[in-house]
Design a protein around this motif. Structure first.
Motif, PDB file in Angstrom:
ATOM      1  N   TYR A  60       0.843  -1.191   0.000  1.00  0.00           N
ATOM      2  CA  TYR A  60       0.000   0.000   0.000  1.00  0.00           C
ATOM      3  C   TYR A  60       0.879   1.241   0.000  1.00  0.00           C
ATOM      4  O   TYR A  60       2.014   1.216   0.459  1.00  0.00           O
ATOM      5  N   VAL A  61       0.338   2.294  -0.575  1.00  0.00           N
ATOM      6  CA  VAL A  61       0.902   3.636  -0.462  1.00  0.00           C
ATOM      7  C   VAL A  61      -0.222   4.504   0.070  1.00  0.00           C
ATOM      8  O   VAL A  61      -1.399   4.248  -0.196  1.00  0.00           O
ATOM      9  N   ALA A  62       0.128   5.504   0.865  1.00  0.00           N
ATOM     10  CA  ALA A  62      -0.921   6.325   1.467  1.00  0.00           C
ATOM     11  C   ALA A  62      -0.399   7.716   1.762  1.00  0.00           C
ATOM     12  O   ALA A  62       0.802   7.926   1.935  1.00  0.00           O
ATOM     13  N   LEU A  63      -1.339   8.643   1.843  1.00  0.00           N
ATOM     14  CA  LEU A  63      -1.089   9.982   2.369  1.00  0.00           C
ATOM     15  C   LEU A  63      -1.992  10.156   3.578  1.00  0.00           C
ATOM     16  O   LEU A  63      -3.156   9.746   3.557  1.00  0.00           O
ATOM     17  N   GLU A  64      -1.437  10.755   4.632  1.00  0.00           N
ATOM     18  CA  GLU A  64      -2.159  10.926   5.891  1.00  0.00           C
ATOM     19  C   GLU A  64      -1.918  12.341   6.415  1.00  0.00           C
ATOM     20  O   GLU A  64      -0.777  12.738   6.593  1.00  0.00           O
ATOM     21  N   ARG A  65      -3.002  13.088   6.622  1.00  0.00           N
ATOM     22  CA  ARG A  65      -2.889  14.426   7.226  1.00  0.00           C
ATOM     23  C   ARG A  65      -3.167  14.286   8.720  1.00  0.00           C
ATOM     24  O   ARG A  65      -4.233  13.841   9.126  1.00  0.00           O
ATOM     25  N   ILE A  66      -2.173  14.683   9.522  1.00  0.00           N
ATOM     26  CA  ILE A  66      -2.264  14.598  10.976  1.00  0.00           C
ATOM     27  C   ILE A  66      -2.425  16.006  11.527  1.00  0.00           C
ATOM     28  O   ILE A  66      -1.651  16.901  11.164  1.00  0.00           O
ATOM     29  N   GLU A  67      -3.424  16.206  12.392  1.00  0.00           N
ATOM     30  CA  GLU A  67      -3.655  17.497  13.034  1.00  0.00           C
ATOM     31  C   GLU A  67      -3.616  17.306  14.538  1.00  0.00           C
ATOM     32  O   GLU A  67      -4.221  16.370  15.053  1.00  0.00           O
ATOM     33  N   GLY A  68      -2.882  18.194  15.222  1.00  0.00           N
ATOM     34  CA  GLY A  68      -2.835  18.067  16.670  1.00  0.00           C
ATOM     35  C   GLY A  68      -1.674  18.810  17.278  1.00  0.00           C
ATOM     36  O   GLY A  68      -1.254  19.851  16.772  1.00  0.00           O
ATOM     37  N   THR A  69      -1.137  18.220  18.357  1.00  0.00           N
ATOM     38  CA  THR A  69      -0.059  18.843  19.129  1.00  0.00           C
ATOM     39  C   THR A  69       1.108  17.875  19.219  1.00  0.00           C
ATOM     40  O   THR A  69       0.933  16.700  19.552  1.00  0.00           O
ATOM     41  N   LEU A  70       2.295  18.382  18.939  1.00  0.00           N
ATOM     42  CA  LEU A  70       3.534  17.627  19.034  1.00  0.00           C
ATOM     43  C   LEU A  70       4.508  18.459  19.852  1.00  0.00           C
ATOM     44  O   LEU A  70       4.793  19.602  19.481  1.00  0.00           O
ATOM     45  N   ALA A  71       4.962  17.915  20.966  1.00  0.00           N
ATOM     46  CA  ALA A  71       5.905  18.628  21.843  1.00  0.00           C
ATOM     47  C   ALA A  71       5.362  20.007  22.227  1.00  0.00           C
ATOM     48  O   ALA A  71       6.104  20.993  22.248  1.00  0.00           O
ATOM     49  N   GLY A  72       4.048  20.094  22.474  1.00  0.00           N
ATOM     50  CA  GLY A  72       3.436  21.350  22.883  1.00  0.00           C
ATOM     51  C   GLY A  72       3.189  22.334  21.757  1.00  0.00           C
ATOM     52  O   GLY A  72       2.714  23.441  21.988  1.00  0.00           O
ATOM     53  N   ARG A  73       3.498  21.945  20.529  1.00  0.00           N
ATOM     54  CA  ARG A  73       3.283  22.825  19.364  1.00  0.00           C
ATOM     55  C   ARG A  73       2.095  22.324  18.565  1.00  0.00           C
ATOM     56  O   ARG A  73       1.989  21.148  18.271  1.00  0.00           O
ATOM     57  N   ARG A  74       1.230  23.243  18.177  1.00  0.00           N
ATOM     58  CA  ARG A  74      -0.008  22.900  17.475  1.00  0.00           C
ATOM     59  C   ARG A  74       0.143  23.147  15.981  1.00  0.00           C
ATOM     60  O   ARG A  74       0.749  24.112  15.552  1.00  0.00           O
ATOM     61  N   GLY A  75      -0.437  22.244  15.186  1.00  0.00           N
ATOM     62  CA  GLY A  75      -0.424  22.399  13.737  1.00  0.00           C
ATOM     63  C   GLY A  75      -0.828  21.107  13.059  1.00  0.00           C
ATOM     64  O   GLY A  75      -1.418  20.222  13.675  1.00  0.00           O
ATOM     65  N   SER A  76      -0.503  21.013  11.789  1.00  0.00           N
ATOM     66  CA  SER A  76      -0.796  19.801  11.033  1.00  0.00           C
ATOM     67  C   SER A  76       0.396  19.493  10.132  1.00  0.00           C
ATOM     68  O   SER A  76       1.254  20.345   9.894  1.00  0.00           O
ATOM     69  N   PHE A  77       0.428  18.260   9.644  1.00  0.00           N
ATOM     70  CA  PHE A  77       1.456  17.862   8.682  1.00  0.00           C
ATOM     71  C   PHE A  77       0.970  16.614   7.957  1.00  0.00           C
ATOM     72  O   PHE A  77       0.038  15.937   8.397  1.00  0.00           O
TER      73      PHE A  77
END
Length: 130
Positions: A60-77
């Motif tokens: 499989y190949v996939a694209l995944e948009r993650i939204e949330g907090t990483l190390a106290g920083r908010r955003g998406s990737f």
């Protein structure tokens, strides 16, 4: 830096195959995830799956948009998945799409590993830099 935690999956939603020949099937699946731990948030995954007549050989190949907090920083990737099972021998690479991060996560780079335990639970290790 390394982030660790668990995630749950939901909404496995396969579409009808878009190509089926000689026992090889190509299809699309969407699903969602909820992350807990050092990465806290949600995602939507869109994957293209190739199944073969050999049960343990697929990819499989996939694209995944993650939204949330990483190390106290908010955003998406966005991360890109590339997975192959060759008669049960598995490889998986999940990497951040360069310059896909937003908000306080701008500039994020990294790779993620997924571990599926024998009980079916999922965890992740995410090596990253900001």
């Amino acid at each position: 830096m390394t982030a660790k935690g668990t995630f749950d999956t939901a909404g496995w939603d396969p579409q009808p195959p878009f190509d089926e020949r000689d026992g090889v099937t190509l299809g699309l699946v969407t699903m969602s995830k909820t992350f807990q731990g050092d990465l806290a948030g949600t995602s939507v995954v869109t994957m293209m799956v190739a199944s073969t007549p050999v049960e343990s050989s697929r990819s499989y190949v996939a694209l995944e948009r993650i939204e949330g907090t990483l190390a106290g920083r908010r955003g998406s990737f966005v991360v890109q998945h590339d997975a192959v099972s060759d008669e049960g021998e598995q490889s998986l690479r999940i990497s951040v799409v360069p310059d896909s991060a937003t908000g306080e996560l701008r500039g994020l780079r990294g790779e993620m590993d997924i571990i599926i335990a024998s009980d079916g639970s999922h965890s992740y290790t995410f090596d990253y830099r900001l």
